[in-house]
Design a protein around this motif. Structure first.
Motif, PDB file in Angstrom:
ATOM      1  N   TYR A  22      57.524   2.834 -23.317  1.00  0.00           N
ATOM      2  CA  TYR A  22      56.382   3.878 -23.181  1.00  0.00           C
ATOM      3  C   TYR A  22      55.596   3.512 -21.900  1.00  0.00           C
ATOM      4  CZ  TYR A  22      52.490   6.916 -23.314  1.00  0.00           C
ATOM      5  OH  TYR A  22      51.806   8.040 -23.329  1.00  0.00           O
ATOM      6  N   LEU A  25      57.531   3.489 -18.647  1.00  0.00           N
ATOM      7  CA  LEU A  25      57.680   4.899 -17.875  1.00  0.00           C
ATOM      8  C   LEU A  25      56.491   5.577 -17.336  1.00  0.00           C
ATOM      9  CD1 LEU A  25      60.422   6.100 -20.476  1.00  0.00           C
ATOM     10  CD2 LEU A  25      60.911   5.345 -18.431  1.00  0.00           C
ATOM     11  N   THR A  26      55.369   5.186 -18.157  1.00  0.00           N
ATOM     12  CA  THR A  26      54.255   6.089 -17.681  1.00  0.00           C
ATOM     13  C   THR A  26      53.425   5.190 -16.632  1.00  0.00           C
ATOM     14  OG1 THR A  26      52.885   5.022 -19.718  1.00  0.00           O
ATOM     15  CG2 THR A  26      54.126   7.243 -19.670  1.00  0.00           C
ATOM     16  N   GLY A  33      65.772   5.273 -10.802  1.00  0.00           N
ATOM     17  CA  GLY A  33      65.766   5.649 -12.331  1.00  0.00           C
ATOM     18  C   GLY A  33      66.961   4.538 -13.005  1.00  0.00           C
ATOM     19  N   HIS A  36      65.538   0.871 -12.782  1.00  0.00           N
ATOM     20  CA  HIS A  36      64.366   0.879 -13.650  1.00  0.00           C
ATOM     21  C   HIS A  36      64.885   0.817 -15.201  1.00  0.00           C
ATOM     22  CE1 HIS A  36      60.291   1.158 -14.540  1.00  0.00           C
ATOM     23  NE2 HIS A  36      60.252   2.242 -15.163  1.00  0.00           N
ATOM     24  N   ALA A  37      65.628   1.712 -15.684  1.00  0.00           N
ATOM     25  CA  ALA A  37      66.108   1.548 -16.995  1.00  0.00           C
ATOM     26  C   ALA A  37      66.875   0.112 -17.347  1.00  0.00           C
ATOM     27  CB  ALA A  37      67.228   2.696 -17.131  1.00  0.00           C
TER      28      ALA A  37
END
Length: 90
Positions: A22, A25-26, A33, A36-37
């Motif tokens: 969380y 991602l925020t 992306g 990042h994942a």
């Protein structure tokens, strides 16, 4: 079945792992992306799969799906110790 659940609703630190994802991602801006994942799953933003050896528990694989480019990346082993590679079997 709840009476048989010994996890105290936090199976293998699921709340900690949720908070890591969380927050990543925020709070973290990313332009890639997929990268990042992979970084999230590899534990670069906090606890995800870095289990203590004493638990006798480990992550055996992790996947990242790049839907836009129709690619799948898989770490066949704990992503904190195993590199993601494109899965070409499909």
């Amino acid at each position: 079945m709840w009476k048989h659940d010994a996890s105290d609703r936090n199976a293998y630190f699921s709340e900690d792992r949720y908070q890591t994802v969380y927050n990543a991602l925020t709070d973290i801006d990313c332009s890639d992306g997929v990268k990042h994942a992979k970084n999230i799953l590899s534990g670069k933003h906090g606890f995800i799969c870095q289990y203590d050896n004493k638990l006798n528990f480990d992550t055996i694989w992790a996947s990242v799906f790049d839907v836009s480019n129709k690619k799948i990346y898989r770490a066949e082993g704990n992503p904190a110790r195993t590199k993601f590679r494109e899965d070409l079997r499909f």
